[in-house]
Design an enzyme around this catalytic site. Structure first.
Site, short mmCIF file in Angstrom:
data_model
loop_
_atom_site.label_atom_id
_atom_site.label_comp_id
_atom_site.label_asym_id
_atom_site.label_seq_id
_atom_site.Cartn_x
_atom_site.Cartn_y
_atom_site.Cartn_z
CG HIS A 1 34.85 19.13 -33.48
ND1 HIS A 1 33.81 19.32 -32.61
CD2 HIS A 1 35.98 19.20 -32.74
CE1 HIS A 1 34.30 19.46 -31.39
NE2 HIS A 1 35.61 19.41 -31.42
CG HIS B 1 33.47 19.44 -27.11
ND1 HIS B 1 33.67 18.12 -27.30
CD2 HIS B 1 34.47 20.07 -27.78
CE1 HIS B 1 34.74 17.94 -28.06
NE2 HIS B 1 35.24 19.10 -28.39
CD GLU C 1 39.55 19.97 -31.27
OE1 GLU C 1 40.52 19.29 -31.62
OE2 GLU C 1 38.64 19.52 -30.54
CB CYS D 1 35.21 16.89 -22.55
SG CYS D 1 34.65 17.37 -24.21
CG HIS E 1 36.45 23.96 -29.12
ND1 HIS E 1 35.89 23.70 -30.35
CD2 HIS E 1 36.93 22.77 -28.67
CE1 HIS E 1 36.01 22.41 -30.61
NE2 HIS E 1 36.64 21.83 -29.62
MN MN Z 1 36.92 19.67 -29.64
#
Ligand code: MN
Length: 155
Positions: free
Chosen positions: A70, A74, A68, A122, A108
């Site tokens: 976004h 992270h 994914e 995370c 990732h």
């Molecule tokens: Mn992610």
């Protein structure tokens, strides 16, 4: 307005990688996102002055997280086992206490490597956008970037 309950100042482990009062959750809040054998635990959830949420994910041997991207970044800190991590066009083979930064809109995916679960902390912002899955065309472009990446990704 009622004040939120105070966060505990200490939470002990019941057993390694399991914390008192913190329950195992389904990995993915987004229906239809492909993944395999990943669990999620929220260690620090609501706004508590830092603006971040801290989660512990665990990938069983053979498992993988959703491929994914976004807008929110992270910060990932492995604490258990070994894993492979795709960040955009590079794969990193990581062990506990390595540090991984996933920039905004970087593709990732994280996979367990070896016979042990791969567990990682995370950190994300509390306010964040929803993950976006690759289109079939984007998957082809990701695969074309590098043969090792093509071999690595699961979707
Ligand atoms: Mn992610």
């Amino acid at each position: 307005m009622a004040a939120e309950p105070e966060l505990p100042t200490f939470i002990s482990q019941d057993e390694p990688f399991r914390w008192e009062g913190i329950t195992e959750l389904a990995y993915n809040q987004n229906p239809g996102s492909p993944f395999s054998q990943v669990t999620r635990r929220i260690l620090y959830d609501r706004e508590h002055g830092l603006g971040v949420q801290v989660r512990y994910f665990e990938v069983a041997p053979g498992g993988w997280s959703t491929l994914e991207h976004h807008g929110h970044p992270h910060e990932v800190i492995p604490i258990r086992g070994r894993g492979g991590v795709l960040v955009q066009d590079a794969i990193h083979h990581v062990a506990p206490h390595d540090l991984i930064y996933v920039p905004s809109w970087a593709w990732h995916q994280l996979r367990a490597e070896g016979d042990e679960p791969f567990g990682f902390i995370c950190i994300v912002t509390v306010e964040r956008d929803r993950p976006v899955l690759p289109t079939p065309e984007e998957i082809e472009a990701i695969k074309a970037s590098d043969p090792e990446v093509a071999e690595f990704i699961r979707y």
